[in-house]
Scaffold this active site. Structure first.
Site, PDB file in Angstrom:
ATOM      1  N   ARG A  21       6.675   3.119   6.589  1.00 41.03           N
ATOM      2  CA  ARG A  21       7.366   4.008   7.522  1.00 41.03           C
ATOM      3  C   ARG A  21       8.380   4.834   6.730  1.00 41.03           C
ATOM      4  O   ARG A  21       8.775   4.469   5.615  1.00 41.03           O
ATOM      5  CB  ARG A  21       8.089   3.198   8.603  1.00 41.03           C
ATOM      6  CG  ARG A  21       7.187   2.237   9.374  1.00 41.03           C
ATOM      7  CD  ARG A  21       8.005   1.372  10.314  1.00 41.03           C
ATOM      8  NE  ARG A  21       7.183   0.451  11.103  1.00 41.03           N
ATOM      9  CZ  ARG A  21       6.871  -0.787  10.751  1.00 41.03           C
ATOM     10  NH1 ARG A  21       7.318  -1.266   9.596  1.00 41.03           N
ATOM     11  NH2 ARG A  21       6.131  -1.548  11.521  1.00 41.03           N
ATOM     12  N   LYS A  52      11.285  -3.250   9.216  1.00 39.13           N
ATOM     13  CA  LYS A  52      12.089  -3.230  10.436  1.00 39.13           C
ATOM     14  C   LYS A  52      12.682  -4.609  10.701  1.00 39.13           C
ATOM     15  O   LYS A  52      12.123  -5.629  10.317  1.00 39.13           O
ATOM     16  CB  LYS A  52      11.215  -2.812  11.623  1.00 39.13           C
ATOM     17  CG  LYS A  52      10.683  -1.395  11.527  1.00 39.13           C
ATOM     18  CD  LYS A  52       9.674  -1.094  12.617  1.00 39.13           C
ATOM     19  CE  LYS A  52      10.288  -1.111  13.999  1.00 39.13           C
ATOM     20  NZ  LYS A  52       9.298  -0.699  15.036  1.00 39.13           N
ATOM     21  N   HIS A  95       4.403  10.251   9.955  1.00 43.43           N
ATOM     22  CA  HIS A  95       3.962   8.941  10.433  1.00 43.43           C
ATOM     23  C   HIS A  95       2.447   8.870  10.576  1.00 43.43           C
ATOM     24  O   HIS A  95       1.876   7.776  10.556  1.00 43.43           O
ATOM     25  CB  HIS A  95       4.620   8.621  11.769  1.00 43.43           C
ATOM     26  CG  HIS A  95       4.608   7.159  12.104  1.00 43.43           C
ATOM     27  ND1 HIS A  95       5.315   6.217  11.385  1.00 43.43           N
ATOM     28  CD2 HIS A  95       3.955   6.461  13.076  1.00 43.43           C
ATOM     29  CE1 HIS A  95       5.111   5.012  11.888  1.00 43.43           C
ATOM     30  NE2 HIS A  95       4.290   5.140  12.915  1.00 43.43           N
ATOM     31  N   ARG A 133       0.700   6.935   7.868  1.00 44.62           N
ATOM     32  CA  ARG A 133       0.627   5.488   8.100  1.00 44.62           C
ATOM     33  C   ARG A 133      -0.530   5.179   9.051  1.00 44.62           C
ATOM     34  O   ARG A 133      -1.237   4.190   8.872  1.00 44.62           O
ATOM     35  CB  ARG A 133       1.953   4.985   8.663  1.00 44.62           C
ATOM     36  CG  ARG A 133       1.956   3.512   9.091  1.00 44.62           C
ATOM     37  CD  ARG A 133       3.364   3.095   9.514  1.00 44.62           C
ATOM     38  NE  ARG A 133       3.376   1.893  10.336  1.00 44.62           N
ATOM     39  CZ  ARG A 133       3.389   0.651   9.859  1.00 44.62           C
ATOM     40  NH1 ARG A 133       3.376   0.439   8.553  1.00 44.62           N
ATOM     41  NH2 ARG A 133       3.425  -0.392  10.672  1.00 44.62           N
ATOM     42  N   HIS A 178       2.915  -5.793  11.228  1.00 45.07           N
ATOM     43  CA  HIS A 178       3.154  -5.856  12.664  1.00 45.07           C
ATOM     44  C   HIS A 178       3.469  -7.287  13.068  1.00 45.07           C
ATOM     45  O   HIS A 178       2.769  -8.220  12.659  1.00 45.07           O
ATOM     46  CB  HIS A 178       1.916  -5.398  13.444  1.00 45.07           C
ATOM     47  CG  HIS A 178       1.725  -3.916  13.424  1.00 45.07           C
ATOM     48  ND1 HIS A 178       0.477  -3.322  13.533  1.00 45.07           N
ATOM     49  CD2 HIS A 178       2.617  -2.887  13.314  1.00 45.07           C
ATOM     50  CE1 HIS A 178       0.616  -2.013  13.499  1.00 45.07           C
ATOM     51  NE2 HIS A 178       1.893  -1.726  13.362  1.00 45.07           N
ATOM     52  N   TYR A 231      -4.706   0.819  16.642  1.00 39.17           N
ATOM     53  CA  TYR A 231      -5.478   1.492  15.602  1.00 39.17           C
ATOM     54  C   TYR A 231      -6.972   1.366  15.843  1.00 39.17           C
ATOM     55  O   TYR A 231      -7.747   2.206  15.400  1.00 39.17           O
ATOM     56  CB  TYR A 231      -5.117   0.916  14.229  1.00 39.17           C
ATOM     57  CG  TYR A 231      -3.722   1.274  13.793  1.00 39.17           C
ATOM     58  CD1 TYR A 231      -3.493   2.358  12.955  1.00 39.17           C
ATOM     59  CD2 TYR A 231      -2.621   0.548  14.237  1.00 39.17           C
ATOM     60  CE1 TYR A 231      -2.201   2.708  12.564  1.00 39.17           C
ATOM     61  CE2 TYR A 231      -1.330   0.895  13.860  1.00 39.17           C
ATOM     62  CZ  TYR A 231      -1.133   1.966  13.031  1.00 39.17           C
ATOM     63  OH  TYR A 231       0.144   2.310  12.661  1.00 39.17           O
TER      64      TYR A 231
END
Length: 279
Positions: A137, A161, A222, A225, A248, A257
């Site tokens: 990211r 994150k 983005h 990604r 994730h 996805y």
């Protein structure tokens, strides 16, 4: 308390709650934008004022942006009540906008090639490679350091994150690229206004988006990604493997996805044979 002081107090409270700087900066920006554009005191702003502010941006906000900004306001006004700065919550009269279904929007393979063939600063090219071949990211790219590269084990560390830290495999092109970047310290240090710190994620997003636009491709940073995750799935990678590579927390996030794998959908359609009973 003045509105500016309120927002500053809320900013401090968020840092005390150990929220990420990226989240805090964006929330504060949106609150200041609301106060400035509505010309209202955040202690007395009405539901109608907020609705009118939303309406003033109907042409430049997508559904996702609207839902995100609404969530920022929701957290803020709940905090005002918690701190007894305000008795009511004006958002209760506004209602929550429905967030659109999340879908991956990968750039096309040809577009990726066009971007990589175009002229740009080396620093920007490295950012693009980290997004497209590392799945990073923009905020993760901003914080990338030379120490994150582990050439001996063929991997690199991602400071992700929610303060997560994870090693993922290093693509050969990234391994070669690493030799052109500092072995220690931030790869993308900030300018003199933030000495000793890295650039902001928003700066990375803007620089990459500008380079993409100059190449003639219409896409966001983005989406690189998204290309990373979708291409891995289309090339046969297991969805659990892709979940780990994208870092994730939930497989649900990775499943968006799978909705964008046009290659698989076209392949499935080609298997339909209306004459198979004859055979």
């Amino acid at each position: 308390m003045k509105p500016t002081g309120l927002v500053e107090e809320w900013e401090v409270w968020q840092y005390a709650a150990r929220l990420s700087e990226v989240t805090i900066v964006e929330r504060v920006r949106v609150l200041n934008q609301l106060a400035l554009e509505s010309e209202c005191n955040l202690l007395t702003i009405r539901a109608l004022d907020i609705v009118r502010w939303y309406a003033s941006h109907s042409g430049d906000w997508g559904d996702s942006t609207h839902a995100t900004y609404h969530s920022y306001l929701s957290v803020f006004f709940k905090w005002l009540q918690l701190q007894e700065h305000r008795l009511d919550n004006p958002l209760l009269k506004v209602g929550s906008p429905k967030a659109p279904e999340r879908v991956a929007r990968p750039i096309a393979d040809a577009a990726m090639l066009t971007i990589l063939k175009s002229n740009m600063h080396h620093r920007t090219r490295v950012m693009i490679l980290l997004a497209g071949l590392g799945g990073l990211r923009c905020s993760e790219i901003a914080r990338f350091k030379g120490e994150h590269i582990d050439l001996e084990r063929g991997r690199f560390l991602v400071a992700g994150k929610h303060k997560t830290v994870k090693y993922v495999p290093l693509h050969p092109i990234l391994a070669t690229t690493a030799e052109t970047m500092p072995a220690r310290g931030y790869w993308f240090p900030s300018n003199s206004s933030r000495p000793g710190q890295c650039v902001r994620g928003k700066s990375v997003s803007d620089m990459v988006a500008t380079a993409i636009r100059r190449s003639g491709v219409e896409a966001t940073a983005h989406q690189l990604r998204h290309w990373y995750g979708t291409t891995l799935l289309e090339d046969g990678a297991d969805i659990r493997v892709v979940q780990e590579l994208l870092r994730h927390a939930s497989l649900i996030s990775t499943q968006i996805y799978t909705k964008a794998t046009d290659v698989r959908m076209h392949a499935a359609i080609r298997t339909l044979d209306p004459y198979r009973a004859v055979a």
